[in-house]
Design a protein around this motif. Structure first.
Motif, PDB file in Angstrom:
ATOM      1  N   ARG A  14       0.846  -1.202   0.000  1.00 41.51           N
ATOM      2  CA  ARG A  14       0.000   0.000   0.000  1.00 41.51           C
ATOM      3  C   ARG A  14       0.879   1.248   0.000  1.00 41.51           C
ATOM      4  N   GLN A  15       1.922   1.240   0.814  1.00 37.89           N
ATOM      5  CA  GLN A  15       2.820   2.390   0.882  1.00 37.89           C
ATOM      6  C   GLN A  15       3.488   2.634  -0.473  1.00 37.89           C
ATOM      7  N   ARG A  16       3.978   1.569  -1.103  1.00 39.35           N
ATOM      8  CA  ARG A  16       4.618   1.707  -2.423  1.00 39.35           C
ATOM      9  C   ARG A  16       3.608   2.206  -3.449  1.00 39.35           C
ATOM     10  N   TRP A  17       2.407   1.623  -3.472  1.00 40.87           N
ATOM     11  CA  TRP A  17       1.372   1.992  -4.434  1.00 40.87           C
ATOM     12  C   TRP A  17       1.008   3.465  -4.282  1.00 40.87           C
ATOM     13  N   GLU A  18       0.839   3.908  -3.050  1.00 43.75           N
ATOM     14  CA  GLU A  18       0.443   5.293  -2.808  1.00 43.75           C
ATOM     15  C   GLU A  18       1.571   6.278  -3.089  1.00 43.75           C
ATOM     16  N   SER A  19       2.810   5.797  -3.198  1.00 40.03           N
ATOM     17  CA  SER A  19       3.923   6.678  -3.546  1.00 40.03           C
ATOM     18  C   SER A  19       3.967   6.975  -5.047  1.00 40.03           C
ATOM     19  N   ILE A  20       3.203   6.229  -5.827  1.00 34.96           N
ATOM     20  CA  ILE A  20       3.132   6.433  -7.282  1.00 34.96           C
ATOM     21  C   ILE A  20       2.054   7.487  -7.550  1.00 34.96           C
ATOM     22  N   PRO A  21       2.343   8.506  -8.363  1.00 39.92           N
ATOM     23  CA  PRO A  21       1.328   9.524  -8.665  1.00 39.92           C
ATOM     24  C   PRO A  21       0.051   8.896  -9.245  1.00 39.92           C
ATOM     25  N   ALA A  22      -1.094   9.474  -8.906  1.00 40.47           N
ATOM     26  CA  ALA A  22      -2.400   8.924  -9.298  1.00 40.47           C
ATOM     27  C   ALA A  22      -2.520   8.721 -10.802  1.00 40.47           C
ATOM     28  N   HIS A  23      -2.036   9.653 -11.609  1.00 35.28           N
ATOM     29  CA  HIS A  23      -2.182   9.504 -13.063  1.00 35.28           C
ATOM     30  C   HIS A  23      -1.345   8.342 -13.586  1.00 35.28           C
ATOM     31  N   ILE A  24      -0.219   8.065 -12.947  1.00 30.52           N
ATOM     32  CA  ILE A  24       0.604   6.910 -13.340  1.00 30.52           C
ATOM     33  C   ILE A  24      -0.073   5.619 -12.899  1.00 30.52           C
ATOM     34  N   ARG A  25      -0.660   5.602 -11.708  1.00 30.13           N
ATOM     35  CA  ARG A  25      -1.390   4.414 -11.242  1.00 30.13           C
ATOM     36  C   ARG A  25      -2.497   4.050 -12.231  1.00 30.13           C
ATOM     37  N   GLN A  26      -3.230   5.048 -12.704  1.00 38.67           N
ATOM     38  CA  GLN A  26      -4.300   4.794 -13.684  1.00 38.67           C
ATOM     39  C   GLN A  26      -3.737   4.143 -14.939  1.00 38.67           C
ATOM     40  N   ARG A  27      -2.613   4.650 -15.424  1.00 31.31           N
ATOM     41  CA  ARG A  27      -2.006   4.087 -16.643  1.00 31.31           C
ATOM     42  C   ARG A  27      -1.533   2.659 -16.411  1.00 31.31           C
ATOM     43  N   LEU A  28      -0.968   2.389 -15.237  1.00 38.56           N
ATOM     44  CA  LEU A  28      -0.510   1.034 -14.927  1.00 38.56           C
ATOM     45  C   LEU A  28      -1.676   0.051 -14.888  1.00 38.56           C
ATOM     46  N   LEU A  29      -2.793   0.468 -14.303  1.00 37.06           N
ATOM     47  CA  LEU A  29      -3.960  -0.415 -14.197  1.00 37.06           C
ATOM     48  C   LEU A  29      -4.617  -0.659 -15.553  1.00 37.06           C
TER      49      LEU A  29
END
Length: 75
Positions: A14-29
């Motif tokens: 969770r800590q690692r995931w939340e360290s990634i900017p939201a727009h990058i998380r969307q692209r990864l998913l």
């Protein structure tokens, strides 16, 4: 599923995931390979953990609902 809803993340994942900017998380998913569909799909109903320093997401294909996974390597 919203990326802000993290059902089964280990605390370190969770800590690692939340360290990634939201727009990058969307692209990864939205860029996960599904072997059944043979194309990039969106992962849904995912969980996460850290293994050997890499964040591993496991969930379902948004199209066929088969199992898919995404590995995000440690920086």
């Amino acid at each position: 599923m919203s990326i802000e809803s993290l059902p089964d993340f280990t605390p370190s994942a969770r800590q690692r995931w939340e360290s990634i900017p939201a727009h990058i998380r969307q692209r990864l998913l939205a860029n996960v390979w599904c072997a059944h569909c043979r194309t990039d799909v969106t992962i849904t109903n995912f969980s996460g953990n850290l293994k050997r320093g890499s964040l591993q997401l496991a969930g379902q294909c948004a199209v066929c609902h088969g199992d898919v996974a995404r590995v995000i390597e440690a920086p």
